[in-house]
Design an enzyme around this catalytic site. Structure first.
Site, mmCIF file in Angstrom:
data_model
loop_
_atom_site.group_PDB
_atom_site.id
_atom_site.type_symbol
_atom_site.label_atom_id
_atom_site.label_comp_id
_atom_site.label_asym_id
_atom_site.label_seq_id
_atom_site.Cartn_x
_atom_site.Cartn_y
_atom_site.Cartn_z
ATOM 1 C CD GLU A 114 16.410 -9.786 16.588
ATOM 2 O OE1 GLU A 114 16.274 -9.589 15.375
ATOM 3 O OE2 GLU A 114 16.163 -8.943 17.454
ATOM 4 C CE LYS A 157 22.466 -10.442 7.812
ATOM 5 N NZ LYS A 157 21.671 -10.363 6.625
ATOM 6 C CG ASP A 188 18.797 -14.955 2.507
ATOM 7 O OD1 ASP A 188 18.921 -13.749 2.222
ATOM 8 O OD2 ASP A 188 19.379 -15.861 1.891
ATOM 9 C CE1 TYR A 219 14.762 -5.921 10.819
ATOM 10 C CE2 TYR A 219 14.292 -8.121 9.983
ATOM 11 C CZ TYR A 219 14.692 -6.809 9.771
ATOM 12 O OH TYR A 219 15.013 -6.398 8.521
ATOM 13 C CE LYS A 265 26.069 -12.650 5.738
ATOM 14 N NZ LYS A 265 25.773 -12.831 4.361
ATOM 15 C CB CYS A 287 26.597 -29.527 -31.088
ATOM 16 S SG CYS A 287 25.119 -29.522 -30.066
ATOM 17 C CB CYS A 343 22.549 -30.871 -33.472
ATOM 18 S SG CYS A 343 23.719 -29.507 -33.573
ATOM 19 C CB CYS A 379 26.107 -25.710 -30.809
ATOM 20 S SG CYS A 379 25.076 -26.404 -32.108
ATOM 21 C CB CYS A 397 21.204 -27.436 -32.463
ATOM 22 S SG CYS A 397 21.590 -28.114 -30.838
HETATM 23 S S1 IVH Z 1 18.141 -5.584 12.193
HETATM 24 C C1 IVH Z 1 20.790 -2.055 11.774
HETATM 25 N N1 IVH Z 1 17.498 -8.076 12.429
HETATM 26 O O1 IVH Z 1 19.787 -7.991 7.343
HETATM 27 C C2 IVH Z 1 19.899 -3.185 11.995
HETATM 28 N N2 IVH Z 1 18.119 -7.296 10.284
HETATM 29 O O2 IVH Z 1 22.358 -6.569 6.716
HETATM 30 C C3 IVH Z 1 19.590 -3.907 10.754
HETATM 31 N N3 IVH Z 1 17.991 -8.984 8.523
HETATM 32 O O3 IVH Z 1 18.545 -5.065 5.893
HETATM 33 C C4 IVH Z 1 18.319 -4.573 10.792
HETATM 34 N N4 IVH Z 1 17.314 -10.620 9.804
HETATM 35 O O4 IVH Z 1 17.093 -7.143 5.795
HETATM 36 C C5 IVH Z 1 17.901 -7.123 11.598
HETATM 37 N N5 IVH Z 1 16.871 -10.275 12.788
HETATM 38 C C6 IVH Z 1 17.269 -9.314 11.965
HETATM 39 C C7 IVH Z 1 17.470 -9.547 10.588
HETATM 40 C C8 IVH Z 1 17.896 -8.503 9.770
HETATM 41 C C9 IVH Z 1 17.630 -10.258 8.573
HETATM 42 C C10 IVH Z 1 18.425 -8.299 7.296
HETATM 43 C C11 IVH Z 1 17.714 -7.010 7.039
HETATM 44 C C12 IVH Z 1 18.785 -5.973 6.937
HETATM 45 C C13 IVH Z 1 19.995 -6.781 6.671
HETATM 46 C C14 IVH Z 1 21.190 -6.054 7.220
#
Ligand code: IVH
Length: 679
Positions: free
Chosen positions: A126, A128, A130, A240, A330, A424, A427, A440, A446
């Site tokens: 999936e 990840k 943010d 998720y 990552k 500065c 000024c 400054c 300024c």
């Molecule tokens: S699963 C133990 N699925 O990542 C399972 N987390 O570092 C953890 N996150 O707190 C959750 N996308 O906020 C899962 N597809 C995804 C995710 C996800 C982002 C975030 C989530 C979690 C953090 C863990």
């Protein structure tokens, strides 16, 4: 599916029975369109048609209030502001994820297979996301609770705020097997990048600080005490994880099936999830998503691989903070190479000089970057970054990119070491060193410091002058209309209407806001002055201790340090600030122009009295109303009881109003409240 607006009577002509008969079908129709629009992203009807449906429902509920149900699409916003969030326990610990690079991912895969004693393991992969994670509960298909992650065990109860996210169904769609009697799910709340940028732009234009990135914006939005404010933020969600489900004899064996179930109940699952049968496929997925990253429209910082079979997950178990069955792989940071054409110096509110790299514009994964921060001189020296250097620039999903490294091998000998200027750049005043920073000494003479100080003066936690944003301040200073803070209070209508983009209405609004700000509390005035090291909290302590500005101006360092929580650094800073003659003069000018410099307790008129608020007030936010009571010696309570002296009732009061009537408490409106406050 059978709801049509055609041949429907006016709501005013409906009998209660007729309304009751129609209302649920109408709600279902609205829910269906919400689902198509917010979850499937496939709207079927025009906005106008949708609005007509919504309006009809609102009219019906207005006419027959007893027909309102908590899962009605009209009920997303409406809860009164909370005083604070209570905390709730999660159904199970909310864990974090270990992160890995490719080699570590392979090691993870080997360990998983070894521990399970199997040769093949499938993973669900999936994006990840943010954003921030939340846990949401449904009982009998109805949304009942939403909470933030908190410390993992307990989170903040943000039920009313999450309810305002349109992609969160208030009622689940019955899937093939119907509805679960209980469901606990987790997901990530996010803000889309284009919405974030639009919203941030609005913040800047209204004089607010921009947010650094969509994640912070989403997190901040979810934690508003007033759900109406959350409702105005463009939040979205992806689910998720299915944590718990109760539904007859339903058993779920695989995470992949769990995601399918979530989808069948109308919960939004990311469209890029995929099932992989080997670690190679996981790596290929990572590559594919990295390629698509910039086109998604929301921030992701990698992928997550989760063991698909739930029985395997059980067997693998978890460590203290993270599971042994999932890992985050990552993306490498978004870096690009470009050249520093010049190092400029930016002057902040307190005079701090920040070196900024002016770059040959470079596209860092879809965003053109031409400026980047270099933090301070030590950072430049430690990383040996010079003017003319080729450098790596990083964009971490944040608004301000940074220079992270210089490429020494590309030097030609023409690069120049950067020196902080002795005077500065704005000024011309002397620059002095202060630890790692250079400052400054021009103070408010300024223009750069003046601009940022005025902006601070008018900011939300300070004098809260709406309409005094950064752009307006720049104009006022550049046109010579404002040379010192007090000049703000000398502005007239003609001064403002002469500015570009300033119509009569916005000029009036700003003048009104300025006038109103004169009555702000002493604590806010102290904070607004921008004394180094004096934040909102310290300003409140000082206001309470000294009660008026004159007494504070004459305080000694020892006296200040005697206040609990005030240390030598703050004490010195306060004394130095008031030792400056031009600061004292500016304070007298503000006072003469009508800015209140007295602590606002008026003869202790509210001493010992307890207030409760319900409903919206015109002239106060809930926070301001509380502050007004507390600063006069009173107490603001969140619950109605016999001990309450006044119940202040605003528009659309909640159940507290009924309870107050039951108890026979003294009920007052905003007008009477103002009289008590003496404002
Ligand atoms: S699963 C133990 N699925 O990542 C399972 N987390 O570092 C953890 N996150 O707190 C959750 N996308 O906020 C899962 N597809 C995804 C995710 C996800 C982002 C975030 C989530 C979690 C953090 C863990």
């Amino acid at each position: 599916m059978g709801y049509s607006l055609q041949d429907k009577k006016d709501v005013a002509d409906l009998s209660r029975e007729e309304a009751e008969e129609e209302i649920e079908a109408l709600r279902e129709e609205i829910r269906r369109h919400d689902y198509l629009y917010y979850v499937k992203n496939q709207p079927r009807v025009s906005d106008a048609h949708y609005d007509r449906l919504k309006r009809r429902l609102e009219e019906m509920e207005e006419r027959f209030p007893d027909l309102v149900t908590p899962d009605s699409p009209t009920q997303r916003v409406g809860a009164p502001p909370a005083d604070e969030f209570r905390t709730v326990e999660h159904v199970a610990l909310m864990l974090s994820l270990d992160t890995a690079d490719e080699a570590e991912l392979r090691a993870f895969d080997r360990r998983v297979k070894r521990e399970l004693g199997v040769e093949r393991v499938s993973y669900v992969v999936e994006p990840k996301l943010d954003g921030l994670s939340v846990e949401i509960l449904y009982e009998d298909g109805i949304y009942t609770q939403g909470a933030t992650r908190g410390d993992g065990m307990r989170g903040e109860d943000v039920t009313e705020n999450i309810k305002t996210i349109r992609a969160v169904p208030l009622k689940l769609r019955p899937g093939e097997r119907g509805l679960p009697s209980f469901l606990a799910v987790r997901g990530e709340v996010i803000m889309h990048i284009d919405e974030f940028e639009k919203w941030n732009q609005e913040r800047v234009e209204t004089g607010k600080e921009p947010m650094a990135n969509p994640r912070n914006a989403a997190a901040g939005s979810l934690r508003r005490l007033n759900p109406r404010e959350t409702a105005e933020r463009p939040l979205d969600i992806f689910f998720y994880d299915l944590m718990e489900v109760e539904m007859g004899d339903l058993t779920v064996d695989e995470h992949w099936d769990a995601l399918g179930l979530l989808r069948s109940w109308g919960l939004k699952v990311n469209e890029h999830v995929q099932l992989c049968h080997s670690v190679e496929e996981v790596i290929a997925y990572h590559q594919k998503m990295e390629g698509q990253r910039e086109d998604l429209g929301y921030e992701i910082d990698g992928i997550v691989a989760k063991v698909n079979r739930l029985e395997y997950r059980e067997r693998l178990g978890t460590k203290t903070r993270s599971p042994r069955w999932a890992i985050a792989y990552k993306f490498p940071p978004r870096k690009e190479v470009t050249q520093i054409q010049r190092i400029a110096v930016q002057v902040g509110r307190t005079g701090t000089l920040t070196p900024v790299a002016l770059l040959k514009p470079v596209d860092v994964k879809g965003v053109t970057v031409s400026r980047a921060t270099l933090h301070n001189l030590d950072y430049l020296r430690d990383n040996d970054i010079r003017e003319g250097d080729w450098v790596k620039v990083m964009r971490a999903g944040d608004v301000i990119p940074e220079v992270v490294e210089s490429l020494k091998e590309r030097r030609t000998g023409k690069e120049k070491e950067f020196e902080m200027p002795g005077s500065c750049p704005v000024c011309g005043s002397n620059v002095v060193r202060d630890g790692a920073y250079y400052r400054c000494t021009g103070g408010l003479s300024c223009p750069a410091q003046l601009k940022r100080s005025i902006e601070h003066f008018g900011s939300k936690g300070a004098m809260d002058i709406e309409g005094l944003g950064g752009k307006t301040v720049d104009l006022l200073v550049e046109r010579g209309l404002v040379n010192r803070i007090s000049d703000l209070y000398r502005l007239g209508e003609e001064d403002l209407t002469a500015l570009p983009r300033f119509a009569q209405k916005s000029a009036h609004n700003l003048l009104d806001a300025l006038e109103e700000s004169k009555g702000q509390s002493l604590a806010r005035v102290i904070y607004a002055l921008g004394i180094p090291h004096v934040g909102e909290h310290t300003a409140r302590l000082l206001a309470e201790r000294y009660q008026n500005m004159d007494a504070l101006m004459d305080a000694s360092e020892e006296e200040l340090q005697a206040i609990p929580e005030i240390g030598p650094e703050i004490a010195r800073s306060v004394v130095e600030f008031f030792a400056e003659e031009h600061n004292r003069e500016e304070i007298s000018r503000l006072q003469e122009l009508g800015v209140r410099m007295e602590y606002e307790r008026q003869g202790g008129s509210l001493d010992g009295l307890t207030f409760v608020f319900t409903g919206g007030l015109e002239g106060f936010t809930r926070e301001e109303a509380k502050e007004a009571v507390e600063s006069r010696g009173g107490r603001a309570s969140s619950s109605v009881s016999g001990k309450v002296d006044y119940v202040v009732v605003g528009t659309e009061p909640g159940s507290k109003y009924d309870r107050a009537k039951e108890l026979g408490l003294r009920i007052i409106d905003e007008q009477e409240f103002r009289q008590l406050l003496g404002v």
